[in-house]
Structures are given as structure tokens and as C-alpha cells.
Design an enzyme around this catalytic site. Sequence first.
Site, PDB file in Angstrom:
ATOM      1  CB  ILE A  80      -0.838   0.206   1.077  1.00  0.00           C
ATOM      2  CG1 ILE A  80      -1.862   1.277   1.127  1.00  0.00           C
ATOM      3  CG2 ILE A  80      -0.258  -0.116   2.375  1.00  0.00           C
ATOM      4  CD1 ILE A  80      -3.008   1.358   2.240  1.00  0.00           C
ATOM      5  CB  ALA A  81       2.620   3.282  -1.644  1.00  0.00           C
ATOM      6  CD  GLU A 114       4.235  -9.965   6.074  1.00  0.00           C
ATOM      7  OE1 GLU A 114       4.143  -9.337   4.903  1.00  0.00           O
ATOM      8  OE2 GLU A 114       3.906 -11.028   6.219  1.00  0.00           O
ATOM      9  CG  ASN A 119       6.696   2.932   7.139  1.00  0.00           C
ATOM     10  OD1 ASN A 119       6.113   3.880   7.628  1.00  0.00           O
ATOM     11  ND2 ASN A 119       6.410   2.453   6.151  1.00  0.00           N
ATOM     12  CE1 TYR A 126      -0.978  -0.423   7.277  1.00  0.00           C
ATOM     13  CE2 TYR A 126       1.371  -0.996   8.277  1.00  0.00           C
ATOM     14  CZ  TYR A 126       0.259  -0.718   7.086  1.00  0.00           C
ATOM     15  OH  TYR A 126       0.879  -0.544   5.702  1.00  0.00           O
TER      16      TYR A 126
END
Length: 165
Positions: A80-81, A114, A119, A126
Site C-alpha cells: 500500500i502506498a 508486515e 516505518n 495500522y
Amino acid sequence: MNPAFTDLEITIRKMALADIDRVIEIDQSSFSLPWPKSSFHFELTENNASRPWVAETSDQKIVGMAVNWLIVDELHIATIAADPDYRQHHIGLRLMVHSLCCAAEEGAVCSFLEVRRGNLAARSLYQKLGYTEDGIRPRYYEDNHEDAILMSLQKINLDFLKSLV
């Protein structure tokens, strides 16, 4: 909709083959180990478990992407970005909520991922969604041997997720 999101209207839709070049740009600008084009092509054409999404603005500029895998009743967040120029618009949050809600509608009850130890922004996102840190894959990332933190969301709560956006 949450007032924090009113500054940038986006739509989340299924990723298409025509989106791959732009998705690769986002991936390359976001990660030191970006996926090859063949991986995105595989996700769109051959992987039945794949749930690939893009976030696009009202003028149809793709500003975010996510690839997830729905395996039985588990959603695995593969990547995801958000475009670095759009990172203050909660695109990652919106993609995650969309991904989790759609997966729940297909029968997912939990989710896994993961994330790089360093980060902190992603780990915070999350955790906001309810994920907990469950373990470590030591030296997981090939580029710098950084650890991966294993995270899980044991129960997808649609009411909670929808309250976030």
C-alpha cells in the site's frame, strides 16, 4: 465524511491494467524495494486472491494504490502506498478502510501484514485501525536487512472502520 477528508476528494476503485505505469511510479517513489511491473500484472490477471485498488482524484489522477490478498477468511495487506505529494490527505487510511470493508463483505474476519520496523508512520496508521504487533521477521528486507514487524487485526469491525472515514 470526516472533515479531515474534505480537502481532497478521491474515489477508490479496482486497479486496471491501464493503471500499472502510474502505480509503478507511486511504488518506486515509496519503497526502496518496489515491485516489478510483472508482479502488478500478475495480480491483475492471474491471482484470484488478489484485491488490487487505486485511489484517484476527481480529475482521475491516481494518488494511491493497494494490493491485498483474500485467502479464505483472512485479508493480507501485500502493499500500500500514496503518492508522496499527497501524503497529508489520509489516502493510506482511506485505502485501508476500503480494503478491509470490501474484504469483510467477502467474508474476511481478520487481517495480517508486515511492515518495516522503521516505518513509524505506517505502524501508527495500522495501530489506529486496530492492528497489534505480534512478532518480528528478523532481517526480512533485502536492501538493508531491516526487521519486519508482523501485525494482525484479529476482528474486522465494520462499524469502527466506517466511523474513521
